[in-house]
Write a protein that holds these residues in place. Structure first.
Motif, PDB file in Angstrom:
ATOM      1  N   UNK A 333      77.983  44.803 -54.179  1.00 24.12           N
ATOM      2  CA  UNK A 333      77.813  44.027 -52.956  1.00 24.12           C
ATOM      3  C   UNK A 333      76.649  43.069 -53.158  1.00 24.12           C
ATOM      4  N   UNK A 334      76.774  41.875 -52.605  1.00 26.81           N
ATOM      5  CA  UNK A 334      75.753  40.844 -52.792  1.00 26.81           C
ATOM      6  C   UNK A 334      75.484  40.178 -51.443  1.00 26.81           C
ATOM      7  N   UNK A 335      74.295  39.622 -51.302  1.00 32.38           N
ATOM      8  CA  UNK A 335      73.947  39.062 -50.003  1.00 32.38           C
ATOM      9  C   UNK A 335      72.851  38.013 -50.144  1.00 32.38           C
ATOM     10  N   UNK A 336      72.734  37.218 -49.087  1.00 32.37           N
ATOM     11  CA  UNK A 336      71.655  36.238 -48.946  1.00 32.37           C
ATOM     12  C   UNK A 336      71.223  36.246 -47.486  1.00 32.37           C
ATOM     13  N   UNK A 337      69.917  36.318 -47.250  1.00 37.80           N
ATOM     14  CA  UNK A 337      69.356  36.346 -45.898  1.00 37.80           C
ATOM     15  C   UNK A 337      68.349  35.216 -45.759  1.00 37.80           C
ATOM     16  N   UNK A 338      68.498  34.432 -44.706  1.00 33.47           N
ATOM     17  CA  UNK A 338      67.533  33.377 -44.363  1.00 33.47           C
ATOM     18  C   UNK A 338      67.159  33.526 -42.900  1.00 33.47           C
ATOM     19  N   UNK A 339      65.876  33.658 -42.637  1.00 33.20           N
ATOM     20  CA  UNK A 339      65.387  33.829 -41.273  1.00 33.20           C
ATOM     21  C   UNK A 339      64.218  32.895 -41.052  1.00 33.20           C
ATOM     22  N   UNK A 340      64.190  32.234 -39.902  1.00 41.01           N
ATOM     23  CA  UNK A 340      63.064  31.372 -39.546  1.00 41.01           C
ATOM     24  C   UNK A 340      62.742  31.543 -38.075  1.00 41.01           C
ATOM     25  N   UNK A 341      61.457  31.451 -37.748  1.00 40.08           N
ATOM     26  CA  UNK A 341      61.031  31.638 -36.366  1.00 40.08           C
ATOM     27  C   UNK A 341      59.775  30.822 -36.115  1.00 40.08           C
ATOM     28  N   UNK A 342      59.677  30.270 -34.918  1.00 39.68           N
ATOM     29  CA  UNK A 342      58.484  29.560 -34.463  1.00 39.68           C
ATOM     30  C   UNK A 342      58.191  30.036 -33.043  1.00 39.68           C
ATOM     31  N   UNK A 343      57.027  30.638 -32.839  1.00 39.95           N
ATOM     32  CA  UNK A 343      56.671  31.224 -31.558  1.00 39.95           C
ATOM     33  C   UNK A 343      55.319  30.711 -31.103  1.00 39.95           C
ATOM     34  N   UNK A 344      55.264  30.235 -29.871  1.00 36.40           N
ATOM     35  CA  UNK A 344      54.003  29.784 -29.287  1.00 36.40           C
ATOM     36  C   UNK A 344      53.209  31.006 -28.847  1.00 36.40           C
ATOM     37  N   UNK A 345      51.986  31.157 -29.358  1.00 42.08           N
ATOM     38  CA  UNK A 345      51.175  32.320 -29.046  1.00 42.08           C
ATOM     39  C   UNK A 345      50.296  32.060 -27.828  1.00 42.08           C
ATOM     40  N   UNK A 346      49.478  31.051 -27.902  1.00 39.02           N
ATOM     41  CA  UNK A 346      48.670  30.596 -26.781  1.00 39.02           C
ATOM     42  C   UNK A 346      48.383  29.123 -27.017  1.00 39.02           C
ATOM     43  N   UNK A 347      47.666  28.492 -26.124  1.00 35.86           N
ATOM     44  CA  UNK A 347      47.471  27.055 -26.193  1.00 35.86           C
ATOM     45  C   UNK A 347      46.867  26.642 -27.532  1.00 35.86           C
ATOM     46  N   UNK A 348      47.578  25.772 -28.248  1.00 28.39           N
ATOM     47  CA  UNK A 348      47.096  25.275 -29.531  1.00 28.39           C
ATOM     48  C   UNK A 348      47.401  26.164 -30.715  1.00 28.39           C
ATOM     49  N   UNK A 349      48.008  27.334 -30.494  1.00 24.45           N
ATOM     50  CA  UNK A 349      48.281  28.272 -31.580  1.00 24.45           C
ATOM     51  C   UNK A 349      49.741  28.693 -31.556  1.00 24.45           C
ATOM     52  N   UNK A 350      50.317  28.857 -32.743  1.00 25.98           N
ATOM     53  CA  UNK A 350      51.695  29.286 -32.856  1.00 25.98           C
ATOM     54  C   UNK A 350      51.894  30.113 -34.115  1.00 25.98           C
ATOM     55  N   UNK A 351      52.952  30.908 -34.089  1.00 27.47           N
ATOM     56  CA  UNK A 351      53.360  31.672 -35.267  1.00 27.47           C
ATOM     57  C   UNK A 351      54.550  30.979 -35.903  1.00 27.47           C
ATOM     58  N   UNK A 352      54.499  30.785 -37.211  1.00 28.00           N
ATOM     59  CA  UNK A 352      55.591  30.181 -37.962  1.00 28.00           C
ATOM     60  C   UNK A 352      55.932  31.111 -39.114  1.00 28.00           C
ATOM     61  N   UNK A 353      57.177  31.510 -39.208  1.00 27.32           N
ATOM     62  CA  UNK A 353      57.557  32.440 -40.263  1.00 27.32           C
ATOM     63  C   UNK A 353      58.941  32.169 -40.802  1.00 27.32           C
ATOM     64  N   UNK A 354      59.168  32.532 -42.050  1.00 24.38           N
ATOM     65  CA  UNK A 354      60.489  32.440 -42.671  1.00 24.38           C
ATOM     66  C   UNK A 354      60.628  33.554 -43.693  1.00 24.38           C
ATOM     67  N   UNK A 355      61.837  34.091 -43.785  1.00 27.83           N
ATOM     68  CA  UNK A 355      62.140  35.118 -44.776  1.00 27.83           C
ATOM     69  C   UNK A 355      63.426  34.719 -45.475  1.00 27.83           C
ATOM     70  N   UNK A 356      63.360  34.598 -46.802  1.00 27.10           N
ATOM     71  CA  UNK A 356      64.510  34.189 -47.600  1.00 27.10           C
ATOM     72  C   UNK A 356      64.639  35.138 -48.787  1.00 27.10           C
ATOM     73  N   UNK A 357      65.784  35.789 -48.887  1.00 33.61           N
ATOM     74  CA  UNK A 357      65.946  36.787 -49.948  1.00 33.61           C
ATOM     75  C   UNK A 357      67.408  36.875 -50.366  1.00 33.61           C
ATOM     76  N   UNK A 358      67.621  36.970 -51.680  1.00 35.55           N
ATOM     77  CA  UNK A 358      68.954  37.139 -52.247  1.00 35.55           C
ATOM     78  C   UNK A 358      69.047  38.496 -52.930  1.00 35.55           C
TER      79      UNK A 358
END
Length: 793
Positions: A333-358
């Motif tokens: 079995x084989x797979x590829x996963x791509x995940x991205x997210x951008x979340x506003x935490x508080x004024x002027x700050x945010x979380x940016x994340x990505x997960x990429x795996x084969x």
């Protein structure tokens, strides 16, 4: 005879017909606005790397392809309906019964943009029942509708029309229906209905359905017992399918993709869209690869308060492809996963994340590098908290990498950064003076290599004096870089573990480097009026002097975590460092002299720019390891004297070796309004020498040839060749493209691969059909042509 009647009642007949006609286009799913001839002729500016997509071109549709009762003199302003009187023209008017009007003989009712014509019309002013008979024709700003008989009730929004013909004017679309039922203001039903965006009476394709029901309240239409036909030949049968009738999203099948690649064989994809909620949706994409088996791909998108992201997954439960010697994947079995997210935490700050795996390093080689996908060496995953203000920015996070090149080991991967932190600021102290700082702290991790932490502090003070005719920009900076290497640091070299008898260059666990960086950038701008080929221009002459001083520091005991020597170009003449990272800082006692001239037309557009420059080394370049007195001459030339052609070139010649270090020429020529030709030559001594040509060549209004070709002189072979054809008509566009290429991004590393299913040349072919106003069978060809043909639209 002419009569004037109250505007509300009699035009309610026309309003009822408009509701029927307005729903007739629902079998299209979503309509596409018609394109004006001028819009279709808009060409992408020469030299643009990203061109806007060509809008659907309906210019090839028959200019008189309208229902025959169309009146071009009728008004187009719908806002006048409520305030306009109704004009009635009929040979006979009987109003003996004061509640019922009987109109006959070439009846014509007109108000603002609305016009209703029929042989006879009966209207009950009390019950609002109406009956229009014989050659019923209705026109308004957005549509035409014809029927043999129309009757109903305007107050109840009920009506039945027989033998309906309709045509949309704001958006392409026309068809017929045996009978149309307006059940109420929100619901309609049509029997034996058709839809097409082709010319009236000349349908290359159309939908035919036994029945179509429309729900305006939900924006959903349902067709039963439907077929799609090319000419009169049915090629797709759907016993039941639903579709959107407006801009609201709707669950349902998207158009399939059909293609072929040399790594995975024939591919068939049938994606299904799921409209789960207003703020999130998903797409399921089952695929079949003839050489590898079944795959289930999926996409999930979400938008919640303060956060948005996307998840993409591809899963192959049982890959039955041949074992090609790269990895034993048969049956796995084989797979590829791509995940991205951008979340506003508080004024002027945010979380940016990505997960990429084969699942394995061969996955993208087998499934990803097909028609329009560039080869990917690594997959990066990152998570960071980022913030910023008016004069500052900061981030804290981590980055890791996965090797997806099956021909190399993980030694080629960049260092993981776990964690890293950055801080930068730029504070204006006065109108001409500013203070800034760039800082970073990173922990570098890589198995088999020296590991540790690095801090880099780079404060500076910069001034800017001058006018439009001159400038002087002094800058003083101080760079401090410190390391804390992990234990066992003395067992490694720059390339990882030491071989037998090797000596580590790392003599300290906490090495550091500190030095000042001083520069002064200055220049003058002269201008005069000039004439060339009968055109007037403003010519400028811009001499520029740049001085840079950086004292030498021995950096042999510093590791190399994320630093490399950048390619030398014109902008390197004015750069304080030729290294891309903080592990190396070049020494300098240099003076750069450069000269630029430009030609500006009356609108201020730059038609010609020519520059030449050279660095004079006042002391040897000890970090770079050269004792030259001067650098290579660097020259640039950009010419675009008309909108039909453009030339860009750059050249480097070294007086030290008396050899050409780099040369590049790009020529672009416009062919008609939608064609283009590109030619380029690229040379870098010891690395590459390539010729490239690409073109979009219009054979006629309907046919275009597309192609590109890249040849490597060093390897004596074609790196990539692409050929295709495009056909465009009033309502259908077709594209067929074949790409043959050397998978150089993979084969350029390590030893030549072995195995039965490995070939340095790969091939991919794809066919795409676009039914204008409906959608397309795939979207893989357009990104490829945009990438390989500069100026493609």
């Amino acid at each position: 005879m002419m009569h004037k009647l109250p505007p509300r009642r009699l035009l309610a007949i026309a309003a009822a017909l408009a509701l029927i006609g307005g729903q007739a286009d629902a079998s299209s799913g979503q309509s596409t606005p018609a394109t004006s001839p001028g819009q279709a002729d808009q060409a992408c500016p020469l030299g643009s790397f990203h061109c806007a997509p060509r809008p659907y071109n309906y210019a090839m549709c028959r200019p008189n392809a309208l229902l025959d009762f169309y009146d071009p003199s009728l008004g187009k302003d719908v806002s006048l309906r409520e305030t306009s009187l109704t004009k009635v023209d009929a040979q006979h008017v009987d109003s003996s019964n004061q509640s019922v009007y009987h109109l006959s003989g070439d009846v014509k009712l007109q108000r603002a943009d609305q016009q209703l014509q029929a042989d006879s019309v009966d209207y009950n002013n009390v019950s609002t029942d109406y009956d229009a008979r014989g050659n019923v024709r209705y026109q308004e700003a957005g549509q035409l509708l014809a029927s043999s008989h129309m009757r109903g009730n305007t107050d109840a929004s009920r009506g039945i029309a027989d033998d309906v013909r309709y045509q949309m004017l704001d958006a392409r679309g026309n068809g017929v229906a045996k009978q149309g039922h307006m059940l109420d203001a929100q619901h309609s039903r049509y029997v034996m209905a058709t839809y097409s965006t082709c010319d009236v009476g000349h349908h290359l394709w159309e939908f035919r359905a036994k029945s179509i029901t429309i729900n305006k309240e939900t924006g959903v239409g349902v067709a039963r017992d439907a077929t799609m036909r090319l000419g009169n030949v049915p090629f797709l049968y759907l016993p039941y399918f639903s579709f959107p009738t407006d801009d609201r999203r709707k669950s349902g099948f998207l158009y399939p993709t059909i293609g072929n690649t040399s790594r995975s064989g024939f591919e068939v994809s049938a994606p299904y869209y799921l409209n789960l909620a207003p703020n999130y949706d998903a797409t399921l994409d089952p695929r079949i690869y003839s050489d590898r088996g079944a795959m289930l791909a999926g996409e999930f998108r979400y938008l919640v308060p303060g956060s948005n992201g996307q998840i993409n997954v591809e899963y192959v439960p049982n890959d039955h492809g041949e074992n090609d010697g790269l990895a034993d994947i048969k049956g796995d079995s084989r797979y590829l996963v791509n995940l991205s997210d951008r979340t506003q935490l508080w004024k002027g700050w945010q979380f940016v994340g990505s997960y990429n795996h084969a699942s394995d390093s061969s996955y993208l080689y087998d499934y990803g590098d097909a028609l329009s996908h560039a080869a990917i060496y690594t997959l990066a995953s990152n998570a960071a908290v980022m913030g910023g203000g008016k004069w500052w920015h900061a981030s804290f996070g981590g980055t890791i990498y996965q090797n997806v090149n099956p021909f190399v080991t993980d030694r080629v991967l960049p260092y993981d950064q776990l964690p890293y932190a950055t801080f930068g600021m730029n504070v204006p102290l006065s109108r001409w003076l500013e203070f800034g700082m760039d800082t970073s702290a990173v922990a570098f991790r890589k198995t088999g290599f020296v590991e540790g932490e690095r801090e880099d502090l780079y404060p500076y003070l910069a001034a800017d004096f001058g006018t439009s005719a001159w400038f002087v920009r002094p800058k003083v900076a101080y760079r401090y870089t410190a390391y804390q290497l992990d234990s066992g640091y003395d067992k490694y070299g720059y390339g990882g573990l030491l071989g037998s008898g090797g000596v580590s260059p790392f003599t300290q666990q906490s090495p550091s480097r500190a030095l000042p960086i001083v520069s002064v950038d200055s220049g003058l701008v002269f201008d005069r009026n000039a004439s060339l080929f009968g055109n007037s221009y403003t010519q400028t002459l811009e001499p520029r002097i740049y001085y840079l001083y950086v004292p030498y520091r021995n950096q042999n005991n510093l590791p190399v975590f994320d630093t490399s020597l950048m390619s030398f170009d014109y902008w390197q003449l004015f750069s304080p460092n030729q290294f891309s990272g903080a592990d190396r800082q070049m020494d300098a006692n240099n003076v750069t002299a450069a000269l630029t001239t430009r030609l500006l037309d009356d609108s201020g557009a730059e038609r010609l720019s020519a520059s030449i420059g050279q660095i004079r080394y006042l002391s040897p370049q000890r970090v770079l390891g050269t004792d030259w007195v001067r650098s290579a001459y660097v020259a640039q030339l950009d010419v675009q004297l008309s909108d039909r052609w453009r030339l860009a070139s750059s050249y480097q010649w070294s007086p030290n070796t008396r050899l050409t270090d780099m040369a590049a020429v790009e020529l672009q020529r416009r062919l008609g309004t939608d064609g283009v030709f590109n030619f380029s030559y690229r040379y870098r001594r010891g690395l590459l020498e390539q010729y490239s040509a690409s073109a979009v060549y219009p054979l006629s209004e309907r046919w275009r040839l597309v192609g590109s070709w890249t040849y490597s002189v060093k390897d004596r072979e074609t790196v990539e060749a692409l050929a295709g054809v495009e056909y465009d008509s009033c309502c259908v566009s077709l594209r067929l493209v074949d790409r043959n290429y050397v998978n150089q991004a993979y084969y350029g590393f390590g030893p030549a691969p072995t195995g039965g299913n490995i070939n340095q040349r790969d091939n991919a072919i794809m066919f795409e059909v676009v039914f204008k106003g409906l959608g397309s069978s795939g979207g893989q060809i357009d990104p490829l042509l945009r990438r390989d043909i500069l100026g493609y639209q």
